[in-house]
Design a protein around this motif. Sequence first.
Motif, PDB file in Angstrom:
ATOM      1  N   MET A  25     -16.060  42.172 -41.442  1.00  0.00           N
ATOM      2  CA  MET A  25     -14.948  41.233 -41.408  1.00  0.00           C
ATOM      3  C   MET A  25     -14.706  40.572 -42.762  1.00  0.00           C
ATOM      4  O   MET A  25     -13.585  40.235 -43.100  1.00  0.00           O
ATOM      5  CB  MET A  25     -15.185  40.152 -40.345  1.00  0.00           C
ATOM      6  N   LEU A  55     -14.641  31.860 -51.928  1.00  0.00           N
ATOM      7  CA  LEU A  55     -13.857  32.926 -51.301  1.00  0.00           C
ATOM      8  C   LEU A  55     -14.555  33.425 -50.045  1.00  0.00           C
ATOM      9  O   LEU A  55     -13.935  33.573 -48.984  1.00  0.00           O
ATOM     10  CB  LEU A  55     -13.688  34.097 -52.275  1.00  0.00           C
ATOM     11  N   THR A 110     -12.726  40.360 -48.607  1.00  0.00           N
ATOM     12  CA  THR A 110     -12.994  39.266 -49.533  1.00  0.00           C
ATOM     13  C   THR A 110     -14.118  39.621 -50.491  1.00  0.00           C
ATOM     14  O   THR A 110     -14.071  39.272 -51.671  1.00  0.00           O
ATOM     15  CB  THR A 110     -13.370  38.006 -48.750  1.00  0.00           C
ATOM     16  N   ALA A 122     -14.642  30.935 -47.099  1.00  0.00           N
ATOM     17  CA  ALA A 122     -13.361  30.884 -46.396  1.00  0.00           C
ATOM     18  C   ALA A 122     -13.219  32.065 -45.457  1.00  0.00           C
ATOM     19  O   ALA A 122     -12.772  31.927 -44.317  1.00  0.00           O
ATOM     20  CB  ALA A 122     -12.228  30.878 -47.407  1.00  0.00           C
ATOM     21  N   ALA A 123     -13.650  33.233 -45.912  1.00  0.00           N
ATOM     22  CA  ALA A 123     -13.548  34.428 -45.077  1.00  0.00           C
ATOM     23  C   ALA A 123     -14.446  34.309 -43.855  1.00  0.00           C
ATOM     24  O   ALA A 123     -14.066  34.692 -42.750  1.00  0.00           O
ATOM     25  CB  ALA A 123     -13.922  35.658 -45.886  1.00  0.00           C
ATOM     26  N   HIS A 180     -15.255  31.664 -42.280  1.00  0.00           N
ATOM     27  CA  HIS A 180     -14.654  30.776 -41.294  1.00  0.00           C
ATOM     28  C   HIS A 180     -13.481  31.411 -40.582  1.00  0.00           C
ATOM     29  O   HIS A 180     -13.023  30.917 -39.571  1.00  0.00           O
ATOM     30  CB  HIS A 180     -14.220  29.481 -41.963  1.00  0.00           C
ATOM     31  N   ASN A 181     -12.980  32.479 -41.137  1.00  0.00           N
ATOM     32  CA  ASN A 181     -11.798  33.108 -40.560  1.00  0.00           C
ATOM     33  C   ASN A 181     -12.128  34.142 -39.496  1.00  0.00           C
ATOM     34  O   ASN A 181     -11.237  34.675 -38.859  1.00  0.00           O
ATOM     35  CB  ASN A 181     -10.986  33.758 -41.676  1.00  0.00           C
TER      36      ASN A 181
END
Lengths: 310, 339
Positions: free
Chosen positions: A240, A206, A244, A209-210, A212-213
């Motif tokens: 940021m 999780l 998550t 993924a965050a 990379h966003n």
Amino acid sequence: MKKFSLNKLNMNRVIGRKKLSLREREAMYGRLFILPWLIGLVVFFIVPFIDSVYYTFQKLSFGDNGLEFTYIGLENYIYAFTKDPDYIKNLTSSITNMLYEVPIVIVFSIFVAYLLKDEFKGRTYARTIFFFPVIIASGVVITVLKENVLGSGSNMVGSATTIFRAENLRAVMINAGIPRWFSMYVVDIVNKIFDLTWRSGVQILLILAALHNIPKSFYEVAIIEGATEWEKFWKITFPMISPTVYVAIIYSIIDYFTDYGNQVMRMVVTQANNGRFEYSSTLAIVYFVVVMIIILIVNRIIGKRVVYLS
Amino acid sequence: MKSIKVLKLDQIHQSIKMDELTMSIIRKNILRILKKLFLYTFIVCMSYILLYPVLFLISNAFRAKEDLFDPSVIWIPKHITLANFEYANLLLSYPTAIKNTLIMLIPSVIIQTFICMMVGYGFARFRFPEREILFGILLFTIIVPIQTIIVPLYVKFRYFDFLYLGRLIGLITGKPLTVNLLDTPWPFYILNLFGMGIRSSLYIFVFRQFFRNMPTELEEAAKIDGCGPFSTFIRIMVPNATGAIITVMLFTIVWHWNDYYVSTMFNNENLPVSVMLTILNTRMSMLQAAQGFSSDDIYLLGSTVLEAGCLMVMLPLIIMYIIGQRYFTESIERTGIVG
């Protein structure tokens, strides 16, 4: 096809009868979207849950016509709180364990996700390895493994396995003059490293993924402004990924409490397997009231600090 | 003379500058090497911890009887044999069990992912007065494990009538119309269809977080172009959620594959592979009959056959993971699953 019919329905509503305001229309669509879940909630959750609560005031027995109920009032609850030798002990110990295990899992996951974020040789391999627990940790295989293979026959699922025990460490630390409670605490954590790493697969996923966003431009600005790595992490990365991290925290708490290895869960399952459904339900319901309160408190504390971009 | 002096000074100046530069480069390089060293040590250590159980399984599953008590055999067995897998195949009824699992799993995964996405979208993008309360209830359903409600659910599926229609008919005809759904995969399909499958609430939560962080411009544009909420969802949101969909699907597959508690409750026959593994120990006596083993042999073989069984149950998941993981991690990188 579906789109047309729905639009028509909508048009009829708007033109034909009362004109719905924009807000009312939005609310209506929102309810339509969650409708399947709402039906499921009532039929497959609330009704069975009420049945379960009903069981807790009864004594169940297997008679000639299937299950038979006798009303016994609060007997089950009184037994759980005053007579059961293990319940209160297990309940408090699983709450205190949660309080330090969840932060460790979260910090570890953020750390690993941060390591795996950047390009380096062998990253694909590293990722494959780190997400590997996600695949087998949840299931029957790991239970079988822990009971029959790693735990050398002991039935303590969820406890540290024999390969990663640090018996000597405690002695060393106590001899070195480190306070007893502190060394116990450290040894306890070291013993659980195996378990904790196996439990953080989903969280790493999780958070990665965050990470990379996050838009690259944020970091570019920070570099121009002369921010250090440390500042970049606390001022950009952490805010940021905070939504998550919040999900990961809630997930970890729940995962900890509903794990088959959790002592209270084991009591619940054992009682149900022994056919004492009413007592099993009692234990479970008390337990989940407690867990719910904890989650609400965590939600109150963390929920407000989460940063949403939009 | 003068010009030479200036030149020298300049040179000295430059050389000092160069020195500083080289020093800083060296420092940076050392730092980078140290960082790399730490990174790789960490990864190697973690790999050992995470792969240990599987390596252990592989090492033991191929062991012949002679190697079991041989202290000189640590990792690589001296007598490699496939017999354990043969026995496990027999005891698990492997092909049938896999078939049962797949019949339950494939429709469940598709239904669950879609429904959870829809509900998550509803929670993320529409405002309605009771939303917060319902969302609180959703959180509550995540933490109430299925054990609490499994007995009432069992009764419900034993005498199943859709939305109490059967009982309504029963009021008229005097005999309630119910269906026994136990020993079929239908309890799974129905629970998933109504967002109550294995960990459905969690996926709803994940999708809600995901959609909440998607830019609203896309939807506004779609709205202006005349899309209703449902076609916006199907045409705009679903294609943009590929990363989240793949990730959730991986989880749903894994959890359905690994589930044994619910399957044990709802099935007496047509057992999926995970349940077969839990009862493998009790079926060991089958070997006695089939192979003519003594009970001592059975006792000896017990753990290695179980380990071979574990590997066989894990194998499809591992293959799926190895094939899918590249696509899976790339999709995470491209779109992210949770903002």
